[in-house]
Design a protein around this motif. Structure first.
Motif, PDB file in Angstrom:
ATOM      1  N   TYR A  59      65.413 114.820 122.706  1.00 33.36           N
ATOM      2  CA  TYR A  59      64.858 113.523 123.110  1.00 33.36           C
ATOM      3  C   TYR A  59      65.555 112.387 122.345  1.00 33.36           C
ATOM      4  O   TYR A  59      65.941 111.374 122.943  1.00 33.36           O
ATOM      5  CB  TYR A  59      63.354 113.505 122.844  1.00 33.36           C
ATOM      6  CG  TYR A  59      62.691 112.172 123.143  1.00 33.36           C
ATOM      7  CD1 TYR A  59      62.288 111.857 124.435  1.00 33.36           C
ATOM      8  CD2 TYR A  59      62.452 111.245 122.126  1.00 33.36           C
ATOM      9  CE1 TYR A  59      61.674 110.644 124.712  1.00 33.36           C
ATOM     10  CE2 TYR A  59      61.847 110.037 122.390  1.00 33.36           C
ATOM     11  CZ  TYR A  59      61.464 109.739 123.685  1.00 33.36           C
ATOM     12  OH  TYR A  59      60.859 108.530 123.954  1.00 33.36           O
ATOM     13  N   ASP A  60      65.715 112.555 121.046  1.00 30.50           N
ATOM     14  CA  ASP A  60      66.397 111.530 120.244  1.00 30.50           C
ATOM     15  C   ASP A  60      67.833 111.320 120.707  1.00 30.50           C
ATOM     16  O   ASP A  60      68.344 110.195 120.701  1.00 30.50           O
ATOM     17  CB  ASP A  60      66.387 111.923 118.767  1.00 30.50           C
ATOM     18  CG  ASP A  60      64.993 111.896 118.164  1.00 30.50           C
ATOM     19  OD1 ASP A  60      64.136 111.176 118.706  1.00 30.50           O
ATOM     20  OD2 ASP A  60      64.769 112.601 117.160  1.00 30.50           O
ATOM     21  N   VAL A  61      68.477 112.394 121.122  1.00 34.42           N
ATOM     22  CA  VAL A  61      69.863 112.291 121.592  1.00 34.42           C
ATOM     23  C   VAL A  61      69.943 111.374 122.813  1.00 34.42           C
ATOM     24  O   VAL A  61      70.767 110.453 122.869  1.00 34.42           O
ATOM     25  CB  VAL A  61      70.429 113.682 121.926  1.00 34.42           C
ATOM     26  CG1 VAL A  61      71.816 113.558 122.562  1.00 34.42           C
ATOM     27  CG2 VAL A  61      70.504 114.544 120.671  1.00 34.42           C
ATOM     28  N   PHE A  62      69.077 111.602 123.786  1.00 29.94           N
ATOM     29  CA  PHE A  62      69.139 110.805 125.015  1.00 29.94           C
ATOM     30  C   PHE A  62      68.664 109.370 124.778  1.00 29.94           C
ATOM     31  O   PHE A  62      69.149 108.441 125.445  1.00 29.94           O
ATOM     32  CB  PHE A  62      68.325 111.479 126.121  1.00 29.94           C
ATOM     33  CG  PHE A  62      69.080 112.555 126.836  1.00 29.94           C
ATOM     34  CD1 PHE A  62      70.000 112.235 127.828  1.00 29.94           C
ATOM     35  CD2 PHE A  62      68.895 113.887 126.511  1.00 29.94           C
ATOM     36  CE1 PHE A  62      70.710 113.227 128.482  1.00 29.94           C
ATOM     37  CE2 PHE A  62      69.600 114.885 127.166  1.00 29.94           C
ATOM     38  CZ  PHE A  62      70.523 114.552 128.155  1.00 29.94           C
ATOM     39  N   VAL A  63      67.756 109.186 123.860  1.00 25.37           N
ATOM     40  CA  VAL A  63      67.350 107.816 123.525  1.00 25.37           C
ATOM     41  C   VAL A  63      68.534 107.047 122.962  1.00 25.37           C
ATOM     42  O   VAL A  63      68.774 105.874 123.315  1.00 25.37           O
ATOM     43  CB  VAL A  63      66.173 107.827 122.528  1.00 25.37           C
ATOM     44  CG1 VAL A  63      65.962 106.428 121.929  1.00 25.37           C
ATOM     45  CG2 VAL A  63      64.897 108.285 123.216  1.00 25.37           C
ATOM     46  N   ASN A  64      69.295 107.677 122.094  1.00 26.23           N
ATOM     47  CA  ASN A  64      70.443 107.001 121.494  1.00 26.23           C
ATOM     48  C   ASN A  64      71.579 106.800 122.486  1.00 26.23           C
ATOM     49  O   ASN A  64      72.273 105.773 122.435  1.00 26.23           O
ATOM     50  CB  ASN A  64      70.925 107.790 120.275  1.00 26.23           C
ATOM     51  CG  ASN A  64      70.039 107.582 119.066  1.00 26.23           C
ATOM     52  OD1 ASN A  64      70.018 106.515 118.473  1.00 26.23           O
ATOM     53  ND2 ASN A  64      69.280 108.604 118.698  1.00 26.23           N
ATOM     54  N   ILE A  65      71.776 107.739 123.394  1.00 30.31           N
ATOM     55  CA  ILE A  65      72.781 107.537 124.442  1.00 30.31           C
ATOM     56  C   ILE A  65      72.385 106.366 125.321  1.00 30.31           C
ATOM     57  O   ILE A  65      73.217 105.514 125.673  1.00 30.31           O
ATOM     58  CB  ILE A  65      72.948 108.824 125.279  1.00 30.31           C
ATOM     59  CG1 ILE A  65      73.580 109.930 124.434  1.00 30.31           C
ATOM     60  CG2 ILE A  65      73.796 108.553 126.519  1.00 30.31           C
ATOM     61  CD1 ILE A  65      73.703 111.257 125.158  1.00 30.31           C
ATOM     62  N   ARG A  66      71.107 106.298 125.670  1.00 34.88           N
ATOM     63  CA  ARG A  66      70.628 105.165 126.467  1.00 34.88           C
ATOM     64  C   ARG A  66      70.863 103.842 125.746  1.00 34.88           C
ATOM     65  O   ARG A  66      71.351 102.868 126.341  1.00 34.88           O
ATOM     66  CB  ARG A  66      69.134 105.336 126.755  1.00 34.88           C
ATOM     67  CG  ARG A  66      68.529 104.194 127.562  1.00 34.88           C
ATOM     68  CD  ARG A  66      67.036 104.140 127.391  1.00 34.88           C
ATOM     69  NE  ARG A  66      66.665 103.848 126.005  1.00 34.88           N
ATOM     70  CZ  ARG A  66      65.416 103.800 125.561  1.00 34.88           C
ATOM     71  NH1 ARG A  66      64.410 104.065 126.395  1.00 34.88           N
ATOM     72  NH2 ARG A  66      65.160 103.525 124.304  1.00 34.88           N
ATOM     73  N   ASP A  67      70.552 103.809 124.465  1.00 37.83           N
ATOM     74  CA  ASP A  67      70.743 102.572 123.699  1.00 37.83           C
ATOM     75  C   ASP A  67      72.221 102.230 123.527  1.00 37.83           C
ATOM     76  O   ASP A  67      72.584 101.053 123.456  1.00 37.83           O
ATOM     77  CB  ASP A  67      70.064 102.704 122.337  1.00 37.83           C
ATOM     78  CG  ASP A  67      68.541 102.779 122.448  1.00 37.83           C
ATOM     79  OD1 ASP A  67      68.027 102.521 123.550  1.00 37.83           O
ATOM     80  OD2 ASP A  67      67.880 103.094 121.441  1.00 37.83           O
ATOM     81  N   ASP A  68      73.070 103.254 123.456  1.00 36.55           N
ATOM     82  CA  ASP A  68      74.512 103.000 123.424  1.00 36.55           C
ATOM     83  C   ASP A  68      74.949 102.279 124.695  1.00 36.55           C
ATOM     84  O   ASP A  68      75.750 101.335 124.641  1.00 36.55           O
ATOM     85  CB  ASP A  68      75.289 104.312 123.309  1.00 36.55           C
ATOM     86  CG  ASP A  68      75.151 104.950 121.939  1.00 36.55           C
ATOM     87  OD1 ASP A  68      74.684 104.286 121.002  1.00 36.55           O
ATOM     88  OD2 ASP A  68      75.525 106.139 121.805  1.00 36.55           O
TER      89      ASP A  68
END
Length: 357
Positions: free
Chosen positions: A290-299
């Protein structure tokens, strides 16, 4: 005669103290930003000292960092940047105001970009309705391409002696480096397991590269807006996926490549592509998928902001540019600058005497 030094904080509308913490919220007004932009407007008629422009940009980069955890993507499909430019013309020369012909050009460019983006989205919806990781693999394969195209054209301009944009090259390479790790994450999650997905993504990327390079040669503003449309779609896609699959993602481990990229080693390039933030102000946590996709989204949101800034000619500056170190090297004369191939050719054949006038 006795000279007295005046502190920078008494001149500028906010302090440039490097000890300012990321949690502090300096007071910012529209008039403050207007006065700063009028000092370093690249289209300004009256010349300004180069060192003063560098210092103002440095202060601005420090104070424009985000103070909220959630990254918000601004909607610029309706040419908001154009209207914002019009609202600042009181403090800028009249030549910086877009004419009627340019207004129509911007509308046509953005309409074409939106049509192209929507066409690609419809194609992806047909093939990847329920196959999320495969869709993300295709998206990330395509998302790297514009930055390759931008750098190729900028290097060509360097070879022709038209201009050298070190900040643009640094930022675009950092963006491609970020998108590469998004792609590696999707490959580790199995998004490229089928030959059809690899075939489709790579052949679209080839066509996309030449199209973007040609678009960037003709109109950098149009190319940057097209990339903004693509990045905005990527942000929206990841955001919807997180909301739908969030609870399941929290129970899954993070890929090793994601942990290494976001939390280990030198994060210089990670900070470099986030031009709306000061360096070291964003350090993600990676505990699960979940944290991975949150950070990709924010990128993707940060890419969107950078592409929006690039649409104003000469507006981009590397987050790591240090005005104090550059000023110690002495005054560097400004280089010839132009936008697009037609403008470059026109200025290259203009006699030097007329340029100086």
């Amino acid at each position: 005669m006795t000279t007295r030094s005046i502190p920078l904080s008494s001149i500028l509308p906010f302090s440039s103290n490097p000890s300012l913490s990321s949690n502090s919220k300096p007071r910012r007004t529209l008039s403050s930003f207007t006065s700063i932009q009028s000092l370093c407007n690249p289209l300004s008629i009256s010349p300004r000292p180069l060192s003063s422009c560098r210092k103002v940009h440095r202060v601005r980069a420090t104070t424009l960092q985000d103070t909220e955890e959630e990254v918000i993507v601004e909607d610029s499909f309706q040419a908001k940047s154009l209207r914002e430019t019009e609202s600042r013309t009181d403090a800028e020369p009249s030549e910086s105001t877009p004419g009627k012909l340019e207004r129509w050009a911007i509308k046509i460019e953005q309409s074409v970009n939106i049509l192209l983006t929507e066409s690609v989205v419809k194609i992806l919806n047909v093939f990847y309705h329920d196959r999320h990781y495969a869709r993300f693999f295709v998206l990330e394969t395509i998302a790297r391409v514009p930055y390759f195209a931008f750098m190729s054209v900028l290097h060509m301009y360097e070879s022709f002696g038209w201009w050298r944009r070190a900040d643009y090259l640094k930022v675009h390479f950092a963006e491609s480096w970020n998108e590469l790790h998004h792609l590696l994450i999707m490959e580790e999650l199995g998004g490229n397991s089928m030959w059809f997905d690899r075939f489709l993504a790579r052949h679209i990327a080839i066509f996309y590269y030449f199209m973007t390079a040609l678009m960037y040669i003709i109109s950098p503003r149009m190319a940057y807006h097209f990339s903004e449309c693509v990045e905005k779609h990527a942000y929206s896609t990841y955001d919807k996926f997180i909301k739908l699959q969030g609870e399941e993602l929290k129970r899954m481990p993070a890929p090793e490549i994601a942990v290494k990229y976001y939390t280990e080693g030198d994060l210089y390039l990670f900070d470099e592509f986030q031009t709306a933030r000061a360096p070291h102000t964003r350090r993600p946590k990676i505990e699960n998928l979940y944290d991975v996709f949150v950070n990709i989204r924010d990128d993707e949101a940060e890419h969107c902001k950078t592409m929006k800034a690039c649409q104003i000619h000469g507006n981009l500056r590397s987050p790591h540019s240090d005005a104090l170190e550059e000023d110690d090297l002495g005054c560097v004369p400004p280089q010839a600058d132009c936008e697009g191939i037609a403008d470059c050719v026109k200025k290259s054949v203009t006699p030097r005497e007329r340029k100086q006038e």
